[in-house]
Motif scaffolding. Structure first.
Motif, mmCIF file in Angstrom:
data_model
loop_
_atom_site.group_PDB
_atom_site.id
_atom_site.type_symbol
_atom_site.label_atom_id
_atom_site.label_comp_id
_atom_site.label_asym_id
_atom_site.label_seq_id
_atom_site.Cartn_x
_atom_site.Cartn_y
_atom_site.Cartn_z
ATOM 1 N N ARG A 150 0.833 -1.210 0.000
ATOM 2 C CA ARG A 150 0.000 0.000 0.000
ATOM 3 C C ARG A 150 0.866 1.259 0.000
ATOM 4 O O ARG A 150 0.566 2.237 -0.682
ATOM 5 C CB ARG A 150 -0.929 0.003 1.214
ATOM 6 C CG ARG A 150 -2.040 -1.024 1.135
ATOM 7 C CD ARG A 150 -3.073 -0.809 2.233
ATOM 8 N NE ARG A 150 -4.107 -1.818 2.181
ATOM 9 C CZ ARG A 150 -5.132 -1.799 1.351
ATOM 10 N NH1 ARG A 150 -5.253 -0.794 0.484
ATOM 11 N NH2 ARG A 150 -6.051 -2.754 1.369
ATOM 12 N N SER A 151 1.943 1.225 0.761
ATOM 13 C CA SER A 151 2.851 2.371 0.805
ATOM 14 C C SER A 151 3.478 2.629 -0.557
ATOM 15 O O SER A 151 3.597 3.779 -1.000
ATOM 16 C CB SER A 151 3.949 2.125 1.851
ATOM 17 O OG SER A 151 4.884 3.168 1.848
ATOM 18 N N ILE A 152 3.887 1.559 -1.247
ATOM 19 C CA ILE A 152 4.466 1.694 -2.586
ATOM 20 C C ILE A 152 3.455 2.314 -3.544
ATOM 21 O O ILE A 152 3.775 3.236 -4.309
ATOM 22 C CB ILE A 152 4.936 0.317 -3.098
ATOM 23 C CG1 ILE A 152 6.157 -0.147 -2.310
ATOM 24 C CG2 ILE A 152 5.260 0.380 -4.598
ATOM 25 C CD1 ILE A 152 6.550 -1.583 -2.580
ATOM 26 N N LEU A 153 2.230 1.822 -3.508
ATOM 27 C CA LEU A 153 1.189 2.334 -4.404
ATOM 28 C C LEU A 153 0.854 3.797 -4.115
ATOM 29 O O LEU A 153 0.470 4.540 -5.016
ATOM 30 C CB LEU A 153 -0.069 1.476 -4.284
ATOM 31 C CG LEU A 153 0.046 0.032 -4.769
ATOM 32 C CD1 LEU A 153 -1.235 -0.741 -4.475
ATOM 33 C CD2 LEU A 153 0.352 -0.024 -6.265
ATOM 34 N N GLN A 154 1.011 4.201 -2.864
ATOM 35 C CA GLN A 154 0.680 5.577 -2.480
ATOM 36 C C GLN A 154 1.815 6.561 -2.735
ATOM 37 O O GLN A 154 1.567 7.742 -2.974
ATOM 38 C CB GLN A 154 0.286 5.619 -0.999
ATOM 39 C CG GLN A 154 -1.037 4.933 -0.694
ATOM 40 C CD GLN A 154 -1.261 4.749 0.801
ATOM 41 O OE1 GLN A 154 -0.440 5.153 1.629
ATOM 42 N NE2 GLN A 154 -2.379 4.112 1.154
ATOM 43 N N THR A 155 3.050 6.080 -2.686
ATOM 44 C CA THR A 155 4.185 7.005 -2.731
ATOM 45 C C THR A 155 4.969 6.981 -4.031
ATOM 46 O O THR A 155 5.717 7.919 -4.316
ATOM 47 C CB THR A 155 5.156 6.716 -1.574
ATOM 48 O OG1 THR A 155 5.639 5.361 -1.681
ATOM 49 C CG2 THR A 155 4.461 6.891 -0.231
ATOM 50 N N ARG A 156 4.820 5.943 -4.821
ATOM 51 C CA ARG A 156 5.585 5.856 -6.064
ATOM 52 C C ARG A 156 4.709 6.158 -7.276
ATOM 53 O O ARG A 156 3.493 5.933 -7.262
ATOM 54 C CB ARG A 156 6.197 4.457 -6.225
ATOM 55 C CG ARG A 156 7.257 4.134 -5.198
ATOM 56 C CD ARG A 156 8.041 2.930 -5.654
ATOM 57 N NE ARG A 156 8.995 2.476 -4.666
ATOM 58 C CZ ARG A 156 9.842 1.472 -4.856
ATOM 59 N NH1 ARG A 156 9.833 0.820 -6.011
ATOM 60 N NH2 ARG A 156 10.690 1.112 -3.916
ATOM 61 N N SER A 157 5.367 6.631 -8.311
ATOM 62 C CA SER A 157 4.664 6.863 -9.571
ATOM 63 C C SER A 157 4.320 5.510 -10.197
ATOM 64 O O SER A 157 5.187 4.624 -10.288
ATOM 65 C CB SER A 157 5.549 7.666 -10.514
ATOM 66 O OG SER A 157 4.967 7.789 -11.785
ATOM 67 N N ILE A 158 3.074 5.340 -10.620
ATOM 68 C CA ILE A 158 2.643 4.082 -11.247
ATOM 69 C C ILE A 158 2.686 4.292 -12.755
ATOM 70 O O ILE A 158 1.819 4.940 -13.336
ATOM 71 C CB ILE A 158 1.231 3.674 -10.780
ATOM 72 C CG1 ILE A 158 1.196 3.589 -9.246
ATOM 73 C CG2 ILE A 158 0.839 2.336 -11.389
ATOM 74 C CD1 ILE A 158 -0.164 3.237 -8.678
#
Length: 250
Positions: A150-158
């Motif tokens: 969840r942190s990756i999805l919230q903080t990184r550009s997809i």
């Protein structure tokens, strides 16, 4: 960013395309003066962690990095126990066979093998895979703790790599859960148009998923009559590697 963080950043940056950069380029990207970058680069080159191209004056990773990488590979033992399985899979399916590992939160290409001259996987060893596209990247991300995902999805550009890349965080979260349930991932033209991929988890002796076995090939070879067989072969191969690494299951 302190000096140690700058040093680590430089080493990691030169592990990604274009793999060779000059003082000005690195200074611009990291936001540090050229004199400061030059001092760090000189120190790293003196220790053989970097080498400088005499023609371009640019720097790339050096022989000590190669030696340390081999030490890491030998200590993990994954190449020794997996290369015969990879070779068998490549010959049976006509695809490229990859081993991916996780470096922190990032899926990385560790090894590759192929036999079909019509399809040579172009990814370079050490390449970072997207966490949202491609079977290898999705599988290694799926087996992270859910709060970390969840942190990756919230903080990184997809990033949208192709028209078929999923970028919606909620749908990606559902995909990761599905991958964990079925214990394999499939990708069709998500990371590269015209290509398919599938991946299955490799576990260490404690059962932790830190690597995966993957098949990659042209989209037209991924036909309904081969899907179930190839998934079975892939999972069997990944389970055998896990067993050789000391994992015994429940």
């Amino acid at each position: 960013m302190n000096s140690h963080e700058k040093l680590i950043w430089i080493l990691k940056r030169l592990g990604e395309p274009p793999y060779e950069m000059g003082v000005t380029e690195l200074s611009r990207e990291i936001g540090v003066s050229k004199s400061g970058i030059h001092k760090i680069l000189k120190s790293l080159a003196e220790e053989n962690l970097l080498v400088q191209n005499p023609s371009t004056r640019k720097y790339s990773l050096g022989p000590l990095i190669f030696r340390l990488g081999n030490v890491y590979s030998d200590s993990k033992g994954i190449w020794e126990v997996s290369h015969t399985i990879m070779d068998s899979l490549a010959k049976e399916t006509g695809t490229a066979v990859l081993i991916g590992i996780r470096e922190g939160d990032d899926p990385i290409l560790a090894y590759k093998m192929g036999t079909d001259e019509k399809f040579i996987y172009q990814g370079q060893i050490g390449t970072r895979f997207p966490f949202n596209a491609g079977a290898l990247g999705k599988l290694l991300t799926a087996f992270l703790p859910e709060d970390r995902i969840r942190s990756i999805l919230q903080t990184r550009s997809i990033e949208r790599k192709t028209p078929y890349t999923e970028t919606d965080p909620d749908r990606l979260m559902e995909e990761y859960r599905r991958i964990r349930r079925q214990e394999y991932a499939v990708s069709i033209e998500e990371n590269r148009v015209g290509a398919f991929g599938m991946a299955a988890p490799i576990r260490d002796r404690h059962g932790k998923v830190w690597a995966c076995l993957s098949l990659v090939g042209p989209r037209e070879t991924f036909t309904p009559d081969v899907v179930d067989n190839w998934i079975s072969l892939l999972r069997t191969g990944a389970d055998e590697i896990s067993c050789r690494l000391g994992f015994r299951g429940a």
